[in-house]
Design a protein around this motif. Structure first.
Motif, mmCIF file in Angstrom:
data_model
loop_
_atom_site.group_PDB
_atom_site.id
_atom_site.type_symbol
_atom_site.label_atom_id
_atom_site.label_comp_id
_atom_site.label_asym_id
_atom_site.label_seq_id
_atom_site.Cartn_x
_atom_site.Cartn_y
_atom_site.Cartn_z
ATOM 1 N N ASP A 59 77.690 55.951 -7.047
ATOM 2 C CA ASP A 59 77.282 55.418 -5.961
ATOM 3 C C ASP A 59 78.260 53.991 -5.763
ATOM 4 O OD1 ASP A 59 75.470 55.085 -3.478
ATOM 5 O OD2 ASP A 59 74.962 53.049 -4.582
ATOM 6 N N GLY A 60 78.357 53.101 -6.966
ATOM 7 C CA GLY A 60 79.160 52.119 -6.932
ATOM 8 C C GLY A 60 80.508 52.342 -6.425
ATOM 9 N N LYS A 63 80.589 52.762 -2.687
ATOM 10 C CA LYS A 63 80.474 51.604 -1.872
ATOM 11 C C LYS A 63 81.594 50.548 -2.278
ATOM 12 C CE LYS A 63 75.466 51.434 -1.870
ATOM 13 N NZ LYS A 63 74.264 50.724 -2.625
ATOM 14 N N LYS A 66 84.644 51.494 -0.083
ATOM 15 C CA LYS A 66 84.470 51.262 1.261
ATOM 16 C C LYS A 66 84.109 49.795 1.782
ATOM 17 C CE LYS A 66 82.778 56.064 1.832
ATOM 18 N NZ LYS A 66 81.652 56.758 2.043
ATOM 19 N N LEU A 68 81.893 47.973 0.839
ATOM 20 C CA LEU A 68 80.344 47.844 1.143
ATOM 21 C C LEU A 68 79.759 46.690 0.001
ATOM 22 C CD1 LEU A 68 78.930 51.428 1.815
ATOM 23 C CD2 LEU A 68 79.390 49.398 3.619
ATOM 24 N N ILE A 69 80.257 46.803 -1.208
ATOM 25 C CA ILE A 69 80.244 45.558 -2.290
ATOM 26 C C ILE A 69 81.236 44.789 -2.701
ATOM 27 C CG2 ILE A 69 78.097 47.112 -2.988
ATOM 28 C CD1 ILE A 69 79.707 48.100 -5.467
ATOM 29 N N PHE A 74 81.600 45.249 -8.580
ATOM 30 C CA PHE A 74 81.803 46.580 -8.998
ATOM 31 C C PHE A 74 82.378 46.793 -10.334
ATOM 32 C CE2 PHE A 74 84.420 50.447 -9.199
ATOM 33 C CZ PHE A 74 83.296 51.381 -9.370
ATOM 34 N N ASN A 125 88.887 55.446 -3.639
ATOM 35 C CA ASN A 125 88.137 56.577 -2.808
ATOM 36 C C ASN A 125 89.271 57.551 -2.512
ATOM 37 O OD1 ASN A 125 86.284 57.510 -1.165
ATOM 38 N ND2 ASN A 125 87.005 56.870 0.778
#
Length: 210
Positions: A59-60, A63, A66, A68-69, A74, A125
C-alpha cells in the motif's frame, strides 16, 4: 450393608473424585495455556507480520508512486517496517522458510529505498518494479498464511482436548454423585428392613390369638 463398608465406600468415592478432579484441572489448565499461547502467536505476531508485508509495504509503495504520501515518509516507513518484521520473525523463532523469503523482500526494499533516494518515485509504479514487488511479497504472505493455519489448528486441538477432559470429569462426577447417594441411603434402607422383620412376628401373633 455394614456401616464400616459404607463408610469405606464413601471415602473411596471422595478420594477418587478428588484425584480425578486434580488430574482434570491440571490437564485443562495445560491445554488452555497451550491454546492461548498459540492464539497469542497468531494475534500478536503472525497477523501483524502479514499486515506489514501484505498491506503496509504494498500500500505504501502504491501511495508513494501516486504522490499520495511523501517519498521521504515512504522511505522512512520501509526502514521501520523491515525492522519490525525482523523483530516479529525473531519472536516467532526465525523459521527458515520465512527468514529466507524475508531476505528476498529486504533486497527489494533496499532497491526501493535507492529509487527513493534518487528521487525516481514515479518508477515505483512501473510494471517492472510492481512485478518485482509482488514476486517477493506473495510467497511471503503465502508462508505466513500457512503458519497462521498451523497455529490456529494447534490452538483448536488444545481447546478440544480441554473440552474432552471437562466432559469426562462431568460424567465421572455424575457417577460419583450417584454412588454417594446410594451409599448414603443404604443404611436407611437396611434399617427399615430390620424394623419390618422385627414387627412382622408381633402382627402374626395378634392374628393367632383372635
Amino acid at each position: 450393608m455394614s456401616p464400616k463398608i459404607i463408610t469405606a465406600a464413601l471415602a473411596a468415592v471422595v478420594v477418587c473424585f478428588a484425584g480425578v478432579g486434580v488430574v482434570t484441572v491440571k490437564s485443562v489448565s495445560k491445554h488452555i495455556a497451550a491454546s492461548e499461547k498459540e492464539f497469542e502467536m497468531t494475534s500478536n505476531v503472525l497477523s501483524p507480520l502479514f499486515d506489514i508485508y501484505g498491506l503496509a509495504i504494498v500500500d505504501g509503495q502504491a501511495k508513494a508512486s501516486k504522490g499520495l504520501i511523501d517519498a521521504k515518509e515512504f522511505c522512512s516507513s520501509l526502514n521501520k517496517l523491515q525492522a519490525e518484521a525482523e523483530r516479529l520473525l525473531a519472536e516467532f523463532g526465525n523459521p527458515a522458510k520465512l527468514v529466507a523469503q524475508h531476505k528476498l523482500v529486504a533486497a527489494y526494499l533496499k532497491k526501493a529505498r535507492d529509487v527513493c533516494d534518487r528521487g525516481e518515485i514515479s518508477s515505483l509504479n512501473s510494471p517492472a518494479m510492481t512485478a518485482e514487488l509482488y514476486a517477493v511479497i506473495e510467497p511471503m504472505t503465502a508462508l505466513i498464511n500457512e503458519a497462521l493455519h498451523k497455529e490456529l489448528t494447534i490452538s483448536r486441538t488444545h481447546k478440544d482436548a480441554a473440552d474432552r477432559a471437562l466432559l469426562t470429569f462431568e460424567r465421572f462426577a455424575s457417577v460419583a454423585a450417584g454412588l454417594g447417594i446410594v451409599f448414603a441411603v443404604a443404611p436407611w434402607i437396611g434399617a427399615k428392613k430390620k424394623l419390618a422383620v422385627a414387627i412382622a412376628p408381633k402382627v402374626r401373633k395378634k392374628k393367632t390369638r383372635r
